[in-house]
Design an enzyme around this catalytic site. Structure first.
Site, short mmCIF file in Angstrom:
data_model
loop_
_atom_site.label_atom_id
_atom_site.label_comp_id
_atom_site.label_asym_id
_atom_site.label_seq_id
_atom_site.Cartn_x
_atom_site.Cartn_y
_atom_site.Cartn_z
N LYS A 155 -1.99 12.47 -1.35
CA LYS A 155 -1.84 11.29 -0.50
C LYS A 155 -0.36 11.05 -0.21
O LYS A 155 0.52 11.62 -0.85
CB LYS A 155 -2.45 10.07 -1.20
CG LYS A 155 -1.80 9.76 -2.56
CD LYS A 155 -2.45 8.59 -3.23
CE LYS A 155 -1.75 8.31 -4.57
NZ LYS A 155 -2.24 7.08 -5.20
N ARG B 101 -8.83 -3.10 -9.13
CA ARG B 101 -8.32 -2.66 -7.84
C ARG B 101 -9.53 -2.13 -7.08
O ARG B 101 -10.42 -2.90 -6.73
CB ARG B 101 -7.22 -1.60 -8.05
CG ARG B 101 -6.35 -1.35 -6.84
CD ARG B 101 -5.22 -0.38 -7.12
NE ARG B 101 -5.69 0.96 -7.43
CZ ARG B 101 -4.89 2.03 -7.58
NH1 ARG B 101 -3.57 1.86 -7.48
NH2 ARG B 101 -5.37 3.21 -7.85
N HIS C 100 -10.29 4.76 -12.46
CA HIS C 100 -8.84 5.00 -12.54
C HIS C 100 -8.25 4.17 -13.67
O HIS C 100 -8.61 3.00 -13.85
CB HIS C 100 -8.17 4.65 -11.22
CG HIS C 100 -6.77 5.16 -11.09
ND1 HIS C 100 -6.47 6.50 -11.14
CD2 HIS C 100 -5.60 4.52 -10.90
CE1 HIS C 100 -5.17 6.67 -10.97
NE2 HIS C 100 -4.61 5.48 -10.84
N ARG D 231 -7.16 14.49 -12.02
CA ARG D 231 -6.55 14.20 -10.72
C ARG D 231 -5.04 13.99 -10.86
O ARG D 231 -4.55 12.86 -10.81
CB ARG D 231 -7.17 12.94 -10.11
CG ARG D 231 -8.67 12.95 -9.93
CD ARG D 231 -9.12 11.69 -9.17
NE ARG D 231 -8.56 10.48 -9.73
CZ ARG D 231 -9.17 9.70 -10.61
NH1 ARG D 231 -10.38 10.01 -11.07
NH2 ARG D 231 -8.59 8.61 -11.05
N TYR E 67 30.10 -2.39 5.40
CA TYR E 67 29.81 -3.80 5.60
C TYR E 67 30.17 -4.64 4.39
O TYR E 67 29.86 -4.29 3.25
CB TYR E 67 28.32 -4.00 5.90
CG TYR E 67 27.86 -3.47 7.24
CD1 TYR E 67 28.40 -3.97 8.42
CD2 TYR E 67 26.88 -2.50 7.32
CE1 TYR E 67 27.97 -3.49 9.65
CE2 TYR E 67 26.43 -2.02 8.54
CZ TYR E 67 26.99 -2.52 9.70
OH TYR E 67 26.56 -2.05 10.92
N CYS F 113 24.23 1.77 4.60
CA CYS F 113 23.85 1.29 5.93
C CYS F 113 22.51 1.89 6.36
O CYS F 113 21.89 2.65 5.63
CB CYS F 113 24.94 1.64 6.93
SG CYS F 113 26.60 1.13 6.42
N ASP G 143 21.88 4.19 8.60
CA ASP G 143 21.89 5.63 8.87
C ASP G 143 22.93 6.41 8.07
O ASP G 143 23.03 7.62 8.26
CB ASP G 143 22.19 5.87 10.36
CG ASP G 143 21.37 4.98 11.26
OD1 ASP G 143 20.15 5.16 11.30
OD2 ASP G 143 21.96 4.09 11.93
#
Length: 380
Positions: free
Chosen positions: A39, A137, A169, A227, A270, A317, A319
């Protein structure tokens, strides 16, 4: 290792390590079948290529959270059984059944929807019934479990569904000795007995409970199938107990976009949270919080540059972020490793997780789509 593509950053995934980890976990599973949890884009490692390596390593089944992940695997030619376990209203159940994807049901309503899809498509739905044994859950609470079993038996007699799995689980398998572990195992055993009495727990039905931590430390939870998730990617589910021989598969690296000398006393990024204390060389690393680098890592983590660990300085930042290498040589295009296996002294994913107060799962699954996954150790 140099970049294989003209990209500012990349996550290198060692598929040999993935196969090694799956093989190790299968050996620890006491003969149980292994379903690899792929997943969340295979925990950020890339769904298709990683899933293929998981199967090559010995997994006979794959597990996804959502149907769309299972469909992507089928479109890529993956043929092993696939279980998708989170079904929200409006999910493409017909498409899933036509693609031979097994589905999980936690209540009677969802089971009825699956059966309706089976009738529409002229198929028999392969279903895993999930019991809530104490995680609160997914899954049917034990009070509702008998009703789910009765409906499953009715639909199975009709031929609309076939119950192929009974599962739950564990909430605290990564907390050895936690009181909930025995309580959940007992509850799961009770759920299995009720399923047997209801006639939906034949010899072909797969019982599965164990996640990565349970595979490594709780042999009595292995049943018919295990699993693993995070452990397949080489990251320990119990880091305080060691690495268990697992090999981290991901190395996150970038190339310096700009190296420049700056004088003493200049603020960096910044808010000027960092000010240089002497003339120094700064390097701009083209990764930021849009790529999954925690903004809260500002001033707290290190990277490997030029064979030496260097601090991340100034505010991270969207990027980019900056590193300070002092008087050491640094040039545009030089490689920086944010984390990797640690074999060359670079920071590890576990180290980043510890510093940031989180788990390795979050570090690797946060990596954004604009960071390409580059695969090593590819097999036919």
């Amino acid at each position: 290792m140099s970049f294989r593509e003209a990209t500012p950053a990349q996550a290198r995934v060692d598929l040999t390590a993935i196969r090694h980890n799956v093989k190790l976990l299968k050996e620890r599973a006491d003969g149980a079948e292994l379903m690899g949890a792929v997943k969340a884009d295979a925990y950020g490692h890339g769904l298709v290529a990683t899933s293929m390596a998981v199967v090559q390593g010995g997994a006979s089944r794959l597990g996804t959270a959502y149907i769309r992940e299972g469909l992507a695997l089928r479109a890529a030619g993956v043929s092993v059984p696939i279980l998708s376990w989170i079904l929200t209203p409006g999910e493409p159940l017909d498409e899933a059944l036509e693609a031979d994807i097994e589905l999980s049901a936690s209540d009677e309503g969802r089971l009825v929807e699956i059966a309706a899809a089976a009738r529409r498509t002229g198929t028999t739905a392969m279903v895993h019934l999930e019991a809530d044994t104490g995680m609160s859950r997914g899954g049917a609470p034990l009070a509702a479990w008998p009703g789910l079993l009765r409906e499953a038996a009715r639909l199975q007699a009709e031929g609309a569904v076939e119950v192929v799995g009974l599962w739950s689980h564990l909430a605290c398998a990564d907390l050895p000795g936690h009181t909930s572990i025995d309580l959940q195992i007992d509850a799961y055993e009770s759920a299995l007995k009720l399923a047997e009495q209801a006639g939906v727990a034949g010899s072909q039905v797969i019982r599965h409970l164990a996640n990565s931590a349970a595979i490594l430390t709780l042999p009595r939870t292995h049943y018919d199938l295990v699993r693993p998730g995070i452990a397949m990617y080489g990251l320990s589910p119990l880091p305080e107990q060691g690495d268990f021989g697992l090999r981290p598969a991901m190395t996150l690296a970038a190339r310096i976009a700009l190296a420049k000398r700056v004088p003493e006393g200049v603020g960096v990024s910044y808010g000027h949270l960092y000010t240089t204390t002497e003339e120094t060389t700064l390097g701009l690393v083209p990764l930021g919080y849009a790529d999954g680098i925690f903004r809260s890592a500002t001033g707290r983590v290190e990277v490997m540059a030029g064979g030496t660990r260097r601090p991340v300085v100034g505010r991270i930042c969207m990027d980019q972020f900056m590193i300070d290498v002092g008087g050491a040589p640094l040039a545009d295009g030089d490689e920086v490793v944010l984390f990797g296996p640690g074999t060359d002294g670079e920071p590890t994913c576990q180290e980043w997780a510890d510093i940031l107060g989180t788990i390795t799962h979050e570090i690797v699954t946060r990596l954004g789509a604009r960071v390409p996954r580059v695969y090593q150790g590819v097999e036919a």
